[in-house]
Design an enzyme around this catalytic site. Structure first.
Site, PDB file in Angstrom:
ATOM      1  N   SER A  34       0.796  -1.210   0.143  1.00 37.59           N
ATOM      2  CA  SER A  34       0.138  -0.021  -0.037  1.00 37.59           C
ATOM      3  C   SER A  34       1.025   1.287   0.028  1.00 37.59           C
ATOM      4  O   SER A  34       1.881   1.115   0.417  1.00 37.59           O
ATOM      5  CB  SER A  34      -0.784   0.108   1.330  1.00 37.59           C
ATOM      6  OG  SER A  34      -0.037   0.207   2.435  1.00 37.59           O
ATOM      7  N   ASP A  35       0.355   2.341  -0.737  1.00 34.52           N
ATOM      8  CA  ASP A  35       0.901   3.676  -0.246  1.00 34.52           C
ATOM      9  C   ASP A  35       0.770   3.936   1.115  1.00 34.52           C
ATOM     10  O   ASP A  35      -0.058   3.151   1.832  1.00 34.52           O
ATOM     11  CB  ASP A  35       0.470   4.763  -1.125  1.00 34.52           C
ATOM     12  CG  ASP A  35       1.495   5.970  -1.380  1.00 34.52           C
ATOM     13  OD1 ASP A  35       2.283   6.049  -0.659  1.00 34.52           O
ATOM     14  OD2 ASP A  35       1.307   6.436  -2.344  1.00 34.52           O
ATOM     15  N   TRP A  36       1.636   4.897   1.641  1.00 31.28           N
ATOM     16  CA  TRP A  36       1.629   5.205   3.052  1.00 31.28           C
ATOM     17  C   TRP A  36       0.591   5.382   3.776  1.00 31.28           C
ATOM     18  O   TRP A  36       0.244   6.599   3.324  1.00 31.28           O
ATOM     19  CB  TRP A  36       2.951   5.716   3.317  1.00 31.28           C
ATOM     20  CG  TRP A  36       4.287   5.204   3.608  1.00 31.28           C
ATOM     21  CD1 TRP A  36       5.198   5.545   4.439  1.00 31.28           C
ATOM     22  CD2 TRP A  36       4.680   4.047   2.858  1.00 31.28           C
ATOM     23  NE1 TRP A  36       6.245   4.770   4.417  1.00 31.28           N
ATOM     24  CE2 TRP A  36       6.089   3.709   3.402  1.00 31.28           C
ATOM     25  CE3 TRP A  36       4.291   3.543   1.397  1.00 31.28           C
ATOM     26  CZ2 TRP A  36       6.707   2.718   2.955  1.00 31.28           C
ATOM     27  CZ3 TRP A  36       5.200   2.551   1.027  1.00 31.28           C
ATOM     28  CH2 TRP A  36       6.359   2.168   1.602  1.00 31.28           C
TER      29      TRP A  36
END
Ligand code: BGC
Length: 747
Positions: free
Chosen positions: A284-286
């Site tokens: 996942s992106d952050w």
């Protein structure tokens, strides 16, 4: 994203309670234990090796591999993060099984956060600059340098590989991506990822998908029809993934057609993992994960930066059977497989001193390939050292530095921000950073006998007076971009248009050097004699620019995106901003919690569909400032002898001649128009080749065209379809200069 280190209290806890310490105290023991495991046999396939490890793992060990250890401001922090190397993410090692930690660093145009870790990284030209070289070997060199410096700094995964199409040129991350065309962007990003992975560092491609604006990125729902998405933004990913087999795909913050990208079954399982046969893992992106069961079933393998969902909650879901064991094992398998496939297990990273001088040279050469000469009236450039007696160097900070792109891509400049006292300039989120690469010094070094004077341009009148008394005026202008913001407009900020106008009025020999993340508008375009687009030029930017200005290097870059005449010509006159309820409310607690829970969506509809960039301007018959694929040289090239051989992969053969008196390199571009029945935009790029040519030399060039690039996406059949009919192939040096044309029938 900004991050904090854990406190000493946590370090103590870790030392007392955790067996990992064994590895720190006795690393050699850890290494030999690693070697003795049966999965350390390199003659087995990555899948076989990963499967052997998965069999040995406990549930806790599996869960541990599926999430990071936190980041202040974005998730809770784990005490284990104390072992982090200081990058954006850290996944705990499993010494018992010889599985090393995963040390993640952002690395879009160089390794990030080296400043606060007391290290050094090279800044390469921005990713968009890299794409402007149209040079696949250069792309590999770009990735290889990043991979080497990651290794030297103790990281084993690169969070680079941005390939979102420039659908919205005001997107603050345009400089991190590779332009507006899926074939150019996809092939270029693949060459960068191949360069990274050749150093036995995991590569990543991001942000999957359609994260084409920063405004409201955690809430926005992007609406787009399937065919348009497959033929544009998703095609860039499809090509990048097929050609480079990256270890990771980072799913993006936004929603796509209703579902968050990181729990979007269509994007992750159906497309990426099934249709495209992607074997790596989705991270996942952050802060972009939003669920356990839905995300896991949709295909999210790993959560960053923490374990809001993929920690205890995932464990409970597995125990309760709402996440099947096989699904969990698949997530784990994918991560381990990638580690084996890229060679990280057999050749673990070892810290070393980065090759600083070598890095500067790579950065300079890549920038020299990337600079685009946009205008050159009366062959004002290259400047003739023998004749020029005085040069005015004008523009904000052109005495000390060149600007760089911000956000999580930011590379830290040695000594700090060049516009602040040495050592004092920390890099701070949303603050422009200037690299210590001085245009004034580089120009002076090129013309030591000329009188070279500087004016910051703060007062256009004094700058114009200096210009008037100089043989030539070189104006350095900038437009800064960063993650976490979009540009208010494509116009240069800080009255720089006015500065250029005044200088150009005072001196007919005015050269403008643009440092920008993407296209800018140029109300002064007809008034100046020459324009160079230098992008964000990297650590050796000023030397590269000076080498082009004085003709040591013949420019060969071509635009990877269109420069429109005005914003009114863009598909959307303005960027849709999030309404209040779609933004985190600081009065209602920590933003990351609200983001994780899901902010109410707002809608952005890409009704221009497949008409991204030049396809839009072509179809809408809008004249542009500078077209896609455009770039001048100090020589001229002539095209002849086109021959298209139809077949499964049609081949396009032609001759390019360097018709001038200087050696150079020409990017030869091949476009095709599809049969009218397809209702596609007038033409699309289907191939290119950068050809080095000595003065007077001719070469025969053949470009094999991938049939997919000639196809449409048939939604009913869920596949690419080459529609039988007449295809026109066009060849030349820009999307608007295509002297060769041949029609063929393809079935
Ligand atoms: C960015 C990613 C980046 C991550 C880690 C996010 O804000 O969107 O591109 O890799 O932070 O720093």
């Amino acid at each position: 994203m900004p991050r904090q280190r854990p406190s000493a209290k946590w370090c103590l806890l870790v030392a007392v309670f955790l067996p990992i310490v064994q590895l720190l105290i006795c690393p050699a023991a850890g290494q030999s234990a690693r070697k003795s495991h049966p999965w350390m046999n390199p003659s087995l396939s990555p899948d076989e090796r990963a499967a052997m490890v998965v069999k040995e793992m406990t549930l806790d060990e599996k869960i541990q591999l599926l999430h990071g250890t936190g980041m202040a401001g974005l998730s809770p922090m784990s005490p284990l993060a104390v072992h982090s190397n200081g990058g954006a993410g850290y996944v705990v090692e499993i010494p018992r099984l010889g599985i090393p930690s995963i040390q993640m660093s952002d690395a879009a145009y160089g390794v990030r956060m080296s400043g606060e870790n007391g290290r050094y990284s090279t800044a390469l030209p921005s990713c968009l600059g890299g794409a402007a070289s149209w040079d696949l070997q250069g792309g590999f060199a770009y990735g290889a340098l990043i991979g080497r410096e990651l290794r030297a700094q103790g990281y084993n995964i690169s969070l680079g590989g941005g390939v979102n199409l420039t659908r919205e040129p005001r997107n603050g991350r345009t400089f991190e991506y590779m332009g507006e065309d899926p074939v150019l962007a996809g092939t270029m990003v693949a060459s960068v990822i191949k360069g990274v992975q050749a150093q036995h560092v995991l590569g990543d491609i991001k942000h999957y998908a359609l994260n084409d604006q920063e405004s409201g990125r955690n809430a926005v729902n992007v609406n787009i029809d399937k065919r348009a998405a497959r033929e544009s933004d998703l095609l860039a990913f499809e090509i990048g993934i097929a050609e480079s087999d990256p270890a990771g795909v980072m799913c993006s913050y936004n929603r796509v057609n209703g579902d968050y990208a990181c729990e979007n079954k269509y994007l992750l399982n159906d497309l990426l993992k099934q249709d495209w046969k992607f074997k790596g893992f989705v991270l996942s992106d952050w802060g972009a994960a939003h669920s356990v069961v839905k995300a896991s079933a949709a295909g999210l393998d790993h959560e960053e930066p923490g374990w809001i969902f993929y920690g205890d909650d995932l464990k409970k879901a597995v125990e309760a059977g709402t996440v099947p064991q096989s699904e969990l094992d698949d997530h784990v398998h994918r991560i381990l497989r990638a580690m084996f496939a890229v060679g990280l297990m057999d050749d673990p990273v070892q810290r070393s001193v980065p090759d600083v001088l070598g890095g500067l040279e790579v950065a300079r050469k890549l920038e020299e390939q990337s600079i685009v000469l946009l205008r050159n009236q009366k062959s004002q450039l290259p400047l003739d050292r023998a004749k020029i007696r005085s040069i005015a160097v004008i523009g904000p900070h052109a005495d000390v530095g060149m600007i760089s792109g911000g956000g999580s891509a930011q590379v830290d400049p040695p000594g700090g921000n060049a516009i602040l006292p040495p050592g004092k300039g920390q890099t701070r989120w949303l603050e422009p950073i200037w690299f210590p690469t001085s245009p004034l010094q580089s120009i002076w070094a090129q013309a030591p006998r000329a009188k070279v004077q500087f004016d910051s341009g703060a007062d256009p009148a004094t700058a114009a007076a200096l210009a008037k008394n100089s043989d030539v005026a070189i104006v350095f202008v900038y437009q800064w971009e960063s993650e976490d913001m979009d540009l208010p407009s494509l116009a240069l900020p800080d009255h720089q248009d006015d500065l250029i106008e005044k200088v150009a009025e005072a001196n007919p020999h005015t050269v403008v050097v643009v440092e920008s993340g993407g296209p800018i508008t140029m109300p002064w375009v007809d008034k100046v004699s020459s324009i160079l687009e230098a992008w964000y030029a990297g650590s050796s930017g000023s030397d590269a620019v000076a080498n082009v200005l004085f003709g040591d290097v013949n420019p060969s870059g071509k635009l990877p995106l269109t420069f429109p005449r005005s914003e009114a010509d863009l598909p959307h006159p303005s960027i849709v901003k999030p309404p209040r309820e779609s933004r985190p409310n600081f009065m209602q607690g920590e933003p990351w919690k609200q983001i994780a829970a899901g902010l109410p969506p707002f809608q952005v509809t890409y009704d221009e569909g497949v008409k991204v960039g030049y396809k839009w301007y072509d179809a809408e018959k809008k004249a542009v400032l500078f077209p896609f694929g455009f770039g001048l040289s100090y020589t001229t090239y002539a095209y002849s002898n086109l021959k298209v051989t139809p077949g499964k992969s049609p081949s396009v053969t032609f001759t390019v001649k360097n018709a001038g008196k200087r050696d150079g390199a020409e990017v030869a571009e091949v476009y095709a128009s599809l049969p009218a029945s397809t209702s596609e935009p007038p033409k699309r790029l289907v191939g290119f080749s950068k050809v080095a040519l000595k003065a007077g030399e001719s070469k025969e060039v053949t470009v094999e065209v991938n049939p997919k690039y000639l196809s449409i996406f048939n939604v009913e059949q869920n596949g690419w379809q080459l529609v039988p009919g007449t295809y026109s192939f066009m060849v030349g040096g820009s999307s608007e200069s295509l002297p060769l044309k041949q029609a063929v029938t393809l079935n």
